[in-house]
Write an enzyme that holds these catalytic residues in place. Structure first.
Site, short mmCIF file in Angstrom:
data_model
loop_
_atom_site.label_atom_id
_atom_site.label_comp_id
_atom_site.label_asym_id
_atom_site.label_seq_id
_atom_site.Cartn_x
_atom_site.Cartn_y
_atom_site.Cartn_z
N TYR A 178 28.76 31.92 -2.78
CA TYR A 178 29.45 31.56 -3.71
C TYR A 178 30.90 31.68 -3.21
CZ TYR A 178 29.88 36.73 -4.00
OH TYR A 178 30.40 38.10 -3.68
N CYS A 179 32.06 31.00 -4.12
CA CYS A 179 33.23 31.33 -3.90
C CYS A 179 33.86 31.27 -5.38
CB CYS A 179 34.00 30.17 -3.13
SG CYS A 179 33.73 28.58 -3.71
N THR A 180 35.18 31.24 -5.55
CA THR A 180 35.99 31.47 -6.70
C THR A 180 35.59 30.12 -7.78
OG1 THR A 180 38.00 32.08 -5.50
CG2 THR A 180 38.19 31.79 -7.70
#
Ligand SMILES: [Zn+2]
Ligand SMILES: [Zn+2]
Length: 317
Positions: A178-180
């Site tokens: 996951y990321c932002t």
């Protein structure tokens, strides 16, 4: 007064004439109460904007009129003022900086927030959860049990992926990443597949989308963002603080950019200690000069180009 919408979106598709699209975007934004940055390349769009609710609705409707954007997610958070100081619309060769060219067709499976939560809850030992963001981002917030690699810039990810491929069984390991807002995972999940990982899942729309849909369940701390807000809750029920002031140890998650212009490092500090250090990360930075004036009323804020008054002040020191 109404809150501002903070809009995040990205899209990958071939853009024939990115320079022309830069002009169109600039014109639309300039005519409305909007700020932020949009990068456009031959491979797509990456945008973060803030706008009055009216301008925000108009913008999204305008974008959705273009069939290429019909299915694109426009994620919206709110803030009491513009978290950007200006409008920047620019052509970029790459919309996410990485030195390696990857085959974007490989991309990992997009997992909607609800399913992501369920996957977190039923995670077995063959599953690895990785936070693909930089170290200063995961420090103030991450998913429970996530591996947070010590990366200082986006460009270090490929090297980390090499190490993972050596360490783990690429055939049987399930990789959840996951990321932002999701854009980095588009690239990094493709890269993980190139490294041989067969089961790669990415959180659709990133942590922003998760917060909007699932609240802060299984999330620890807050979310680092690349605008004036710097660190934000991911949902209304989210107020956990993971970090402490580097000087006095009080619980706090405010980031400052060191006020010495040649340092500019990010550090976590309470406002009191930051005032004492005049916005510098260390005594030596404070002594060395070329220090931007520190305005506690406007802190913490990320570094950006000096205002006219700040330049005058510096010239006088
Ligand atoms: Zn302190
Ligand atoms: Zn410093």
């Amino acid at each position: 007064m109404d809150d501002y919408h903070v809009i995040a979106f990205y899209a990958f598709f071939p853009v024939e004439d990115p320079h022309l699209e830069v002009k169109r975007q600039k014109k639309f934004l300039a005519e409305r109460d909007m700020r932020g940055r949009i990068y456009i390349s031959e491979e797509g769009y990456n945008g973060q904007l803030s706008a009055s609710p009216d301008a925000s609705n108009e913008y999204i409707a305008w974008m959705k009129d273009d069939p290429r954007f019909a299915d694109v997610q426009f994620k919206i958070q709110t803030f009491h003022e513009h978290p950007f100081d200006r409008v920047t619309v620019k052509y970029r060769e790459q919309i996410v900086a990485m030195d390696e060219k990857v085959d974007m067709q490989l991309v990992g499976e997009h997992v909607a927030p609800k399913k992501w939560r369920e996957m977190l809850e039923s995670r077995d030992e063959d599953t690895i959860l990785i936070d693909v963001r930089n170290n200063y981002e995961s420090e103030v917030g991450h998913f429970e049990g996530a591996e947070c690699p010590d990366l200082e810039t986006f460009r270090e990810f490929p090297e980390y992926a090499n190490r993972l491929a050596k360490r783990l069984d690429t055939k049987n390991t399930k990789v959840m990443m996951y990321c932002t807002g999701g854009i980095r995972c588009e690239l990094y999940s493709s890269l993980m597949k190139e490294r041989g990982f067969e089961n790669v899942y990415q959180l659709d729309g990133g942590v922003i989308n998760y917060g909007m849909q699932e609240g802060s369940k299984h999330w620890k701390g807050k979310l680092f963002v690349f605008d004036d807000r710097m660190v934000v809750p991911i949902s209304e029920d989210n107020d956990e603080v993971l970090t402490v002031c580097k000087d006095c140890g009080v619980s706090c998650d405010h980031y400052f950019n060191c006020a010495r212009m040649d340092c500019n490092d990010l550090f976590i500090s309470c406002l009191e200690c930051a005032k004492k250090a005049r916005g510098c990360c260390s005594e030596s930075c404070l002594k060395e000069g070329r220090v931007r004036p520190f305005n506690p009323d406007h802190a913490p804020r990320p570094y950006r180009r000096l205002s006219k008054e700040e330049k005058e002040h510096l010239a006088g020191t």
